[in-house]
Design a protein around this motif. Structure first.
Motif, PDB file in Angstrom:
ATOM      1  N   ASN A  96       0.716  -1.198  -0.122  1.00  0.00           N
ATOM      2  CA  ASN A  96       0.207   0.001   0.075  1.00  0.00           C
ATOM      3  C   ASN A  96       1.047   1.202   0.079  1.00  0.00           C
ATOM      4  OD1 ASN A  96      -2.902  -0.345   0.199  1.00  0.00           O
ATOM      5  ND2 ASN A  96      -2.468  -1.706   1.744  1.00  0.00           N
ATOM      6  N   GLY A 122       1.941   4.828  -0.218  1.00  0.00           N
ATOM      7  CA  GLY A 122       1.239   6.233   0.022  1.00  0.00           C
ATOM      8  C   GLY A 122       2.097   7.104  -0.991  1.00  0.00           C
ATOM      9  N   ASN A 127      -4.679   6.399  -0.969  1.00  0.00           N
ATOM     10  CA  ASN A 127      -3.325   6.545  -0.405  1.00  0.00           C
ATOM     11  C   ASN A 127      -2.524   7.881  -1.047  1.00  0.00           C
ATOM     12  OD1 ASN A 127      -3.724   4.275   0.916  1.00  0.00           O
ATOM     13  ND2 ASN A 127      -2.537   2.840  -0.447  1.00  0.00           N
ATOM     14  N   LEU A 137      -1.657   9.160   6.017  1.00  0.00           N
ATOM     15  CA  LEU A 137      -0.958   8.247   5.402  1.00  0.00           C
ATOM     16  C   LEU A 137      -0.281   7.206   6.238  1.00  0.00           C
ATOM     17  CD1 LEU A 137       0.755  10.484   2.988  1.00  0.00           C
ATOM     18  CD2 LEU A 137      -1.008   8.941   2.305  1.00  0.00           C
ATOM     19  N   THR A 161      -0.714   3.107   4.987  1.00  0.00           N
ATOM     20  CA  THR A 161       0.359   2.811   4.220  1.00  0.00           C
ATOM     21  C   THR A 161       1.675   1.987   4.708  1.00  0.00           C
ATOM     22  OG1 THR A 161       1.529   5.012   4.356  1.00  0.00           O
ATOM     23  CG2 THR A 161      -0.266   4.953   2.716  1.00  0.00           C
ATOM     24  N   VAL A 219       5.884   5.645   1.702  1.00  0.00           N
ATOM     25  CA  VAL A 219       5.217   7.044   1.369  1.00  0.00           C
ATOM     26  C   VAL A 219       6.224   7.497   0.088  1.00  0.00           C
ATOM     27  CG1 VAL A 219       4.581   8.959   1.630  1.00  0.00           C
ATOM     28  CG2 VAL A 219       3.804   7.298   3.317  1.00  0.00           C
TER      29      VAL A 219
END
Length: 298
Positions: free
Chosen positions: A114, A116, A167, A213, A217, A220
């Motif tokens: 995931n 971000g 995200n 976030l 996430t 990032v």
């Protein structure tokens, strides 16, 4: 051991103003290696992805400028970034226009469940061939990364999407096309326009973005377009928009990201030395990188 790898992407194919291909050289000239050597155990400058001087081409079907070339060159960037991440280094990409983010995100996102994205920019870059007034791909990389756009672009890296709408946080927006506004509402993308930054203050904007976030996430990516800053602070950009984020606010934002220890890859784009004043914008970019990577006054 903190390791950093610098990759230059001297590409200006995503728009029409020449000069942004010299951005990586300008940033290096502004002292990036010296600045970051003190903040990492190892800094490797891997040089530039080969772009060359290709002829401008317009895709007949989609009206997109330099479509095949951008797909080819961003694929090369994605492969290089994939190698850097696998080697345990933090990838830092120097642009180049913002279309390079198509390659950056394709190379980074496969390493996260995931990912971000903080999109620090005056623009949303959420256009597609259907909504773009210009056909310039530098106005499309975030849409492409969401899996929206031409098949040649959205399939780079062999998978899609690179990022989910929930995200993403856009910070500094003040110039959005109609199609982008509709997409933001439809997908529920979190956006802090200059109105929110003025009203809430940069501290709160960054606190909310970091909290938002961190919840969802596992890494990032920071995509920082120098036109997020006001043109008085960063004049050397291709698409300046008045009323932007200040130099001081931007340092604060980078310092807060450093404290949060959440950024896992980054790119700084749209530095155009031809439009600049004494390399001011590249110097700003390097100073912001210093703050992002934990440089402190005391």
């Amino acid at each position: 051991m903190r390791k950093l790898a610098i990759i230059g992407m001297p590409m200006d194919l995503g728009q029409t103003r020449r000069g942004v291909d010299m951005g990586p050289s300008a940033i290096r000239y502004a002292g990036i290696n010296e600045r970051l050597n003190t903040l990492f155990d190892e800094v490797r400058d891997l040089g530039d992805i080969e772009v060359g001087r290709p002829e401008v081409s317009i895709d007949k079907e989609s009206n997109l400028r330099n479509l095949e070339l951008i797909a080819e060159k961003t694929t090369s960037l994605a492969k290089k970034i994939d190698e850097v991440v696998q080697s345990g280094s933090f990838p830092l990409v120097l642009g180049g226009d913002h279309s390079i983010a198509i390659g950056t995100l394709a190379g980074v996102s496969k390493h996260y469940e995931n990912l971000g994205v903080i999109w620090y920019d005056a623009h949303g870059d959420l256009n597609t061939a259907e909504t773009s007034p210009s056909g310039n791909i530098h106005g499309m990389p975030l849409a492409v990364s969401l899996g929206l756009g031409h098949p040649l672009l959205i399939n780079i890296g062999g998978y899609l999407p690179k990022v989910k709408p929930e995200n993403i946080v856009i910070i500094g927006a003040r110039s959005l096309d109609e199609g982008e506004r509709e997409l933001i509402k439809e997908k529920g993308i979190r956006v802090y326009t200059m109105h929110e930054i003025d009203r809430l203050g940069m501290t709160r904007v960054m606190e909310e973005s970091i909290e938002y976030l961190k919840e969802r996430t596992d890494g990032v990516h920071l995509s920082l377009d120098l036109d997020a800053l006001d043109p008085t602070d960063a004049p050397g950009v291709g698409t300046p928009v008045n009323g932007g984020i200040s130099y001081r606010e931007s340092h604060l934002a980078m310092e807060m990201l450093a404290e949060a220890n959440m950024i896992t890859s980054a790119e700084f784009v749209e530095v155009n030395p031809i439009l600049d004043e004494r390399n001011k914008t590249a110097i700003v970019a390097v100073a912001l990188m210093g703050s992002l990577f934990g440089e402190k006054l005391l």
